[in-house]
Design an enzyme around this catalytic site. Structure first.
Site, short mmCIF file in Angstrom:
data_model
loop_
_atom_site.label_atom_id
_atom_site.label_comp_id
_atom_site.label_asym_id
_atom_site.label_seq_id
_atom_site.Cartn_x
_atom_site.Cartn_y
_atom_site.Cartn_z
N ILE A 188 0.82 -1.22 0.00
CA ILE A 188 0.00 0.00 0.00
C ILE A 188 0.85 1.27 0.00
O ILE A 188 0.31 2.38 -0.03
CB ILE A 188 -1.01 0.04 1.18
CG1 ILE A 188 -0.28 0.02 2.53
CG2 ILE A 188 -2.02 -1.08 1.05
CD1 ILE A 188 -1.18 0.38 3.71
N ALA A 201 -1.39 -0.36 9.55
CA ALA A 201 -0.78 0.76 10.26
C ALA A 201 0.52 0.31 10.91
O ALA A 201 0.71 -0.87 11.20
CB ALA A 201 -1.72 1.30 11.33
N THR A 248 2.05 0.36 14.22
CA THR A 248 1.46 0.56 15.55
C THR A 248 2.43 0.33 16.72
O THR A 248 2.02 0.40 17.87
CB THR A 248 0.25 -0.38 15.74
OG1 THR A 248 0.67 -1.74 15.55
CG2 THR A 248 -0.87 -0.05 14.77
N THR A 278 -6.65 6.80 15.71
CA THR A 278 -6.36 6.53 17.12
C THR A 278 -6.69 7.69 18.05
O THR A 278 -6.67 8.86 17.64
CB THR A 278 -4.87 6.17 17.27
OG1 THR A 278 -4.53 6.02 18.65
CG2 THR A 278 -3.97 7.26 16.69
N TYR A 294 4.51 8.27 16.45
CA TYR A 294 3.34 7.48 16.03
C TYR A 294 2.09 8.36 15.98
O TYR A 294 1.36 8.39 14.99
CB TYR A 294 3.13 6.31 16.99
CG TYR A 294 1.75 5.68 16.89
CD1 TYR A 294 1.42 4.84 15.83
CD2 TYR A 294 0.77 5.95 17.85
CE1 TYR A 294 0.15 4.28 15.73
CE2 TYR A 294 -0.49 5.40 17.76
CZ TYR A 294 -0.80 4.57 16.70
OH TYR A 294 -2.07 4.02 16.61
N LYS A 331 -0.23 9.40 12.64
CA LYS A 331 -1.64 9.04 12.47
C LYS A 331 -2.48 10.28 12.17
O LYS A 331 -3.38 10.23 11.32
CB LYS A 331 -2.16 8.32 13.72
CG LYS A 331 -1.59 6.93 13.93
CD LYS A 331 -1.91 5.96 12.80
CE LYS A 331 -3.36 5.53 12.81
NZ LYS A 331 -3.65 4.55 11.73
N TRP A 348 -7.16 1.68 22.69
CA TRP A 348 -6.84 0.50 23.51
C TRP A 348 -7.34 -0.80 22.88
O TRP A 348 -8.00 -1.62 23.50
CB TRP A 348 -7.45 0.64 24.91
CG TRP A 348 -7.00 1.82 25.72
CD1 TRP A 348 -6.40 2.97 25.28
CD2 TRP A 348 -7.16 1.97 27.14
NE1 TRP A 348 -6.17 3.82 26.33
CE2 TRP A 348 -6.62 3.23 27.49
CE3 TRP A 348 -7.70 1.17 28.14
CZ2 TRP A 348 -6.62 3.71 28.80
CZ3 TRP A 348 -7.70 1.65 29.44
CH2 TRP A 348 -7.15 2.90 29.77
#
Length: 288
Positions: free
Chosen positions: A38, A61, A63, A102, A126, A130, A152
């Site tokens: 991607i 993602a 993460t 997120t 991070y 995002k 979470w």
């Protein structure tokens, strides 16, 4: 028949969507980085055109929040640049795009649950990546597309807090868990069902942002206590403060999400967090 591309399909959310896919009359294409890159626009375009894709659910993602602090280029590649490419192709080919974001886009200094329009202020690599991905998608503005912010996340699949607590709960007599970070867990199976349920109802000219987590308010300490209780593990959970467990990345102290918008728009009820945990532990064979 709608053709749906699910990226990041071996992750927690992607795996739960795959599990539920048999209950929906859609044609799914589940990919990971080995099947579809991607970060390469030509690869994405060739795939979606050859499979006649109508909807993309982007679960892919970077993460690893702490690792991200020293891996800036790769984080940006996946969390911003790839989202930009997906958004561009979605706009060009009139594809509906559902992108997962997120609670970390907020700084955690609020005193009431975050609504979608509240000021963002990411505090780490991070988190910033995002938000950058969100902004790229909003700028390109593919029609009938949404961003879902969640918090979470845990699941039957992959590595997550619940599985870590179960492992440590068997290995140790006591464990210190942070009590001054407050939010709500999200059971990935519930989020997966929500996404698949609302797909036909998503109709908007501008990219919309929605918050989704399970219902309830708790700290990581409370979450760990309930995991031990439900699994009947004798590990004692002790409350500790964030400074006693230093990490490379800063976590928000308060990241409770206000979910009124998604509930009102799609007329849904959101399950309570303990119901999600109960189901997950049953599936893991850990509910005692």
């Amino acid at each position: 028949m709608l053709n749906i591309l699910v990226t990041g399909s071996t992750g927690q959310l992607g795996s739960e969507i795959k599990e539920l896919s048999k209950d929906y009359s859609y044609n799914f294409f589940f990919t990971d980085r080995k099947i579809l890159d991607i970060t390469n626009k030509d690869d994405i375009k060739n795939f979606v055109e050859s499979k006649n894709i109508n909807i993309i659910i982007n679960c892919a993602a970077y993460t690893a929040v702490d690792k991200a602090e020293s891996d800036i280029e790769n984080v940006d590649l996946v969390n911003r640049k790839a989202v930009k490419k997906l958004a561009k192709i979605s706009k060009e080919l009139n594809i509906k795009l559902i992108h997962i974001s997120t609670d970390y886009v907020f700084d955690g200094k609020n005193f009431r649950p975050y609504c979608e329009e509240y000021q963002t202020n990411p505090k780490g690599v991070y988190s910033k990546s995002k938000l950058d991905g969100e902004n790229e998608m909003i700028k390109i503005n593919p029609k009938n597309s949404v961003i879902i912010r969640t918090s979470w996340l845990y699941s039957f699949y992959g590595n997550n807090f619940v599985k870590t607590m179960l492992r440590l709960g068997r290995e140790r007599e006591s464990l210190g868990v942070i009590f001054d970070q407050v939010g709500t867990p999200t059971y990935a199976a519930h989020l997966a069902k929500l996404i698949l349920d609302i797909l036909p109802q998503i109709k908007n000219d501008k990219v919309e942002i929605y918050n989704y987590s399970n219902e309830g308010v708790l700290s990581w300490y409370d979450f760990a206590k309930e995991i031990m209780k439900m699994a009947k593990l004798n590990c004692k959970i002790n409350p500790i403060e964030t400074f006693q467990y230093p990490t490379p990345a800063i976590r928000p102290h308060f990241s409770l999400l206000n979910k009124a918008k998604i509930k009102n728009t799609f007329n849904i009820e959101i399950p309570y967090w303990k119901d999600g945990l109960d189901d997950c532990l049953k599936r893991l064979g850990e509910r005692k």
